[in-house]
Design a protein around this motif. Structure first.
Motif, PDB file in Angstrom:
ATOM      1  N   GLU A   1       2.925   6.795  -6.926  1.00 39.13           N
ATOM      2  CA  GLU A   1       2.141   7.969  -7.352  1.00 39.13           C
ATOM      3  C   GLU A   1       2.939   9.254  -7.165  1.00 39.13           C
ATOM      4  O   GLU A   1       2.944  10.122  -8.044  1.00 39.13           O
ATOM      5  CB  GLU A   1       0.830   8.046  -6.561  1.00 39.13           C
ATOM      6  CG  GLU A   1      -0.163   6.976  -6.918  1.00 39.13           C
ATOM      7  CD  GLU A   1      -1.355   6.939  -5.972  1.00 39.13           C
ATOM      8  OE1 GLU A   1      -1.612   7.943  -5.268  1.00 39.13           O
ATOM      9  OE2 GLU A   1      -2.033   5.894  -5.932  1.00 39.13           O
ATOM     10  N   LEU A   2       3.627   9.387  -6.050  1.00 36.77           N
ATOM     11  CA  LEU A   2       4.447  10.574  -5.798  1.00 36.77           C
ATOM     12  C   LEU A   2       5.596  10.677  -6.803  1.00 36.77           C
ATOM     13  O   LEU A   2       5.890  11.760  -7.317  1.00 36.77           O
ATOM     14  CB  LEU A   2       5.014  10.545  -4.375  1.00 36.77           C
ATOM     15  CG  LEU A   2       4.038  10.807  -3.246  1.00 36.77           C
ATOM     16  CD1 LEU A   2       4.695  10.548  -1.896  1.00 36.77           C
ATOM     17  CD2 LEU A   2       3.509  12.229  -3.312  1.00 36.77           C
TER      18      LEU A   2
ATOM     19  N   GLU B   1       2.665  13.880   4.359  1.00 34.89           N
ATOM     20  CA  GLU B   1       1.234  13.736   4.620  1.00 34.89           C
ATOM     21  C   GLU B   1       0.711  12.355   4.208  1.00 34.89           C
ATOM     22  O   GLU B   1      -0.010  11.700   4.961  1.00 34.89           O
ATOM     23  CB  GLU B   1       0.442  14.828   3.901  1.00 34.89           C
ATOM     24  CG  GLU B   1      -1.043  14.770   4.157  1.00 34.89           C
ATOM     25  CD  GLU B   1      -1.424  14.834   5.626  1.00 34.89           C
ATOM     26  OE1 GLU B   1      -2.427  14.196   6.004  1.00 34.89           O
ATOM     27  OE2 GLU B   1      -0.725  15.514   6.410  1.00 34.89           O
ATOM     28  N   ASP B   2       1.081  11.917   3.009  1.00 36.96           N
ATOM     29  CA  ASP B   2       0.538  10.664   2.486  1.00 36.96           C
ATOM     30  C   ASP B   2       1.059   9.425   3.210  1.00 36.96           C
ATOM     31  O   ASP B   2       0.360   8.423   3.305  1.00 36.96           O
ATOM     32  CB  ASP B   2       0.826  10.537   0.989  1.00 36.96           C
ATOM     33  CG  ASP B   2       0.081  11.568   0.160  1.00 36.96           C
ATOM     34  OD1 ASP B   2      -0.787  12.272   0.707  1.00 36.96           O
ATOM     35  OD2 ASP B   2       0.377  11.680  -1.047  1.00 36.96           O
ATOM     36  N   LEU B   3       2.295   9.485   3.706  1.00 33.17           N
ATOM     37  CA  LEU B   3       2.869   8.307   4.347  1.00 33.17           C
ATOM     38  C   LEU B   3       2.966   8.406   5.865  1.00 33.17           C
ATOM     39  O   LEU B   3       3.092   7.394   6.543  1.00 33.17           O
ATOM     40  CB  LEU B   3       4.253   8.005   3.760  1.00 33.17           C
ATOM     41  CG  LEU B   3       4.185   7.524   2.312  1.00 33.17           C
ATOM     42  CD1 LEU B   3       5.529   7.652   1.629  1.00 33.17           C
ATOM     43  CD2 LEU B   3       3.703   6.092   2.238  1.00 33.17           C
TER      44      LEU B   3
ATOM     45  N   ASP C   1       0.838  -1.206   0.000  1.00 24.82           N
ATOM     46  CA  ASP C   1       0.000   0.000   0.000  1.00 24.82           C
ATOM     47  C   ASP C   1       0.870   1.251   0.000  1.00 24.82           C
ATOM     48  O   ASP C   1       0.601   2.222  -0.711  1.00 24.82           O
ATOM     49  CB  ASP C   1      -0.918   0.028   1.229  1.00 24.82           C
ATOM     50  CG  ASP C   1      -2.025  -1.018   1.176  1.00 24.82           C
ATOM     51  OD1 ASP C   1      -2.218  -1.647   0.106  1.00 24.82           O
ATOM     52  OD2 ASP C   1      -2.686  -1.214   2.222  1.00 24.82           O
ATOM     53  N   ARG C   2       1.948   1.226   0.775  1.00 27.69           N
ATOM     54  CA  ARG C   2       2.858   2.367   0.838  1.00 27.69           C
ATOM     55  C   ARG C   2       3.644   2.517  -0.469  1.00 27.69           C
ATOM     56  O   ARG C   2       3.917   3.636  -0.899  1.00 27.69           O
ATOM     57  CB  ARG C   2       3.788   2.233   2.041  1.00 27.69           C
ATOM     58  CG  ARG C   2       2.998   2.253   3.352  1.00 27.69           C
ATOM     59  CD  ARG C   2       3.860   2.015   4.556  1.00 27.69           C
ATOM     60  NE  ARG C   2       4.667   3.175   4.894  1.00 27.69           N
ATOM     61  CZ  ARG C   2       4.219   4.265   5.493  1.00 27.69           C
ATOM     62  NH1 ARG C   2       2.934   4.364   5.800  1.00 27.69           N
ATOM     63  NH2 ARG C   2       5.017   5.255   5.780  1.00 27.69           N
TER      64      ARG C   2
ATOM     65  N   ARG D   1      -0.939   7.660  10.843  1.00 27.87           N
ATOM     66  CA  ARG D   1      -0.164   6.518  10.356  1.00 27.87           C
ATOM     67  C   ARG D   1       0.982   6.155  11.301  1.00 27.87           C
ATOM     68  O   ARG D   1       1.881   5.415  10.949  1.00 27.87           O
ATOM     69  CB  ARG D   1       0.363   6.830   8.954  1.00 27.87           C
ATOM     70  CG  ARG D   1      -0.780   6.878   7.956  1.00 27.87           C
ATOM     71  CD  ARG D   1      -0.295   6.695   6.554  1.00 27.87           C
ATOM     72  NE  ARG D   1      -1.407   6.508   5.660  1.00 27.87           N
ATOM     73  CZ  ARG D   1      -2.089   7.495   5.103  1.00 27.87           C
ATOM     74  NH1 ARG D   1      -1.793   8.740   5.368  1.00 27.87           N
ATOM     75  NH2 ARG D   1      -3.073   7.228   4.272  1.00 27.87           N
TER      76      ARG D   1
ATOM     77  N   ARG E   1      -2.301  11.624   8.916  1.00 22.98           N
ATOM     78  CA  ARG E   1      -3.574  10.928   9.128  1.00 22.98           C
ATOM     79  C   ARG E   1      -3.433   9.654   9.969  1.00 22.98           C
ATOM     80  O   ARG E   1      -3.814   8.561   9.559  1.00 22.98           O
ATOM     81  CB  ARG E   1      -4.222  10.612   7.787  1.00 22.98           C
ATOM     82  CG  ARG E   1      -4.618  11.857   7.013  1.00 22.98           C
ATOM     83  CD  ARG E   1      -5.442  11.495   5.809  1.00 22.98           C
ATOM     84  NE  ARG E   1      -4.739  10.666   4.865  1.00 22.98           N
ATOM     85  CZ  ARG E   1      -4.174  11.100   3.731  1.00 22.98           C
ATOM     86  NH1 ARG E   1      -4.239  12.354   3.410  1.00 22.98           N
ATOM     87  NH2 ARG E   1      -3.571  10.259   2.920  1.00 22.98           N
TER      88      ARG E   1
ATOM     89  N   VAL F   1       1.589   4.419  -2.931  1.00 18.36           N
ATOM     90  CA  VAL F   1       1.630   5.859  -2.657  1.00 18.36           C
ATOM     91  C   VAL F   1       2.947   6.441  -3.160  1.00 18.36           C
ATOM     92  O   VAL F   1       2.971   7.494  -3.803  1.00 18.36           O
ATOM     93  CB  VAL F   1       1.442   6.137  -1.141  1.00 18.36           C
ATOM     94  CG1 VAL F   1       1.687   7.603  -0.820  1.00 18.36           C
ATOM     95  CG2 VAL F   1       0.056   5.715  -0.694  1.00 18.36           C
TER      96      VAL F   1
ATOM     97  N   ARG G   1       3.972  16.309   0.428  1.00 17.28           N
ATOM     98  CA  ARG G   1       3.030  15.235   0.072  1.00 17.28           C
ATOM     99  C   ARG G   1       3.483  13.904   0.656  1.00 17.28           C
ATOM    100  O   ARG G   1       2.673  13.117   1.149  1.00 17.28           O
ATOM    101  CB  ARG G   1       2.889  15.145  -1.447  1.00 17.28           C
ATOM    102  CG  ARG G   1       2.099  16.303  -2.039  1.00 17.28           C
ATOM    103  CD  ARG G   1       1.898  16.166  -3.514  1.00 17.28           C
ATOM    104  NE  ARG G   1       1.152  14.942  -3.837  1.00 17.28           N
ATOM    105  CZ  ARG G   1       0.954  14.503  -5.070  1.00 17.28           C
ATOM    106  NH1 ARG G   1       1.389  15.202  -6.104  1.00 17.28           N
ATOM    107  NH2 ARG G   1       0.290  13.394  -5.283  1.00 17.28           N
ATOM    108  N   TYR G   2       4.777  13.637   0.596  1.00 18.39           N
ATOM    109  CA  TYR G   2       5.331  12.410   1.180  1.00 18.39           C
ATOM    110  C   TYR G   2       5.003  12.352   2.672  1.00 18.39           C
ATOM    111  O   TYR G   2       4.520  11.331   3.170  1.00 18.39           O
ATOM    112  CB  TYR G   2       6.844  12.389   0.953  1.00 18.39           C
ATOM    113  CG  TYR G   2       7.569  11.244   1.608  1.00 18.39           C
ATOM    114  CD1 TYR G   2       7.565   9.973   1.036  1.00 18.39           C
ATOM    115  CD2 TYR G   2       8.289  11.423   2.787  1.00 18.39           C
ATOM    116  CE1 TYR G   2       8.246   8.915   1.631  1.00 18.39           C
ATOM    117  CE2 TYR G   2       8.977  10.376   3.381  1.00 18.39           C
ATOM    118  CZ  TYR G   2       8.947   9.127   2.798  1.00 18.39           C
ATOM    119  OH  TYR G   2       9.618   8.077   3.384  1.00 18.39           O
TER     120      TYR G   2
END
Length: 194
Positions: free
Chosen positions: A63-64, A87-89, A56-57, A94, A92, A60, A84-85
């Motif tokens: 995509e980055l 925030e996305d990884l 899953d990571r 994590r 939220r 992400v 973005r890295y």
């Protein structure tokens, strides 16, 4: 939340509390309140659960990386990419994933997904550094990534998550800004020699 995600979360909780090696699939099923057969429908082993989290990571990261490859190199792209890295990884909630990764490096090294994640991190660092960078700037880019990683283990636990995130990005941006400064200095030297 879907069942797959719930299994991942509960497994991570148990792996972090008791250790990966000491946690059984039976314990994961019990904590979820399902039968072992129901758990097997989604995952046949602990390794499959961990691999799914890493995969899953990796998605992400891919995509980055794709996004970064379409952007002009420079300070703003570097900052947006690293934000973005982060925030996305890491954002939220994590924290449990990163805590597991920190505590179970040997497990990750033995999985092909762990090796794939390492490859993505190397590509990501090269994108952050930019094309044709010196070894020093490549190290700065890698350290900027690890500054983001530090949010979960290098700061005191009582520091709120949002503050950890802000401090880590501040330090990471300082490293990225130094890359830009070195680039500008190099361009001045090159121009003077022409």
């Amino acid at each position: 939340m879907d069942t797959r995600t719930r299994i991942q979360e509960v497994a991570l909780e148990l792996f972090t509390e008791h250790g990966y090696e000491k946690t059984s699939l039976r314990e994961v099923a019990e904590r979820l309140g399902v039968t072992k057969a129901a758990l097997y429908y989604h995952f046949k082993s602990k390794e499959e659960i961990v691999a799914s989290i890493v995969e899953d990571r990796i998605q992400v990261m891919d995509e980055l990386i794709r996004w970064a490859e379409t952007q002009p190199p420079g300070v703003e792209t570097r900052r947006v990419l690293l934000s973005r890295y982060a925030e996305d990884l890491f954002g939220r909630n994590r924290f449990p994933v990163m805590r597991f990764f920190e505590q179970n490096q040997t497990v990750l090294k033995s999985l092909s997904a762990g090796l794939q994640m390492r490859e993505r991190l190397i590509r990501f660092a090269h994108l952050l550094a930019g094309p044709g960078q010196s070894a020093e700037n490549e190290v700065r880019a890698a350290l900027a990534i690890f500054a983001v990683h530090s949010t979960f283990f290098a700061m005191r636990p009582e520091v709120p998550a949002h503050e950890r995130h802000a401090v880590a990005l501040k330090v990471a941006f300082e490293l990225l800004d130094r890359i830009a400064e070195v680039e500008a200095e190099s361009e001045k030297v090159d121009a003077a020699h022409r």
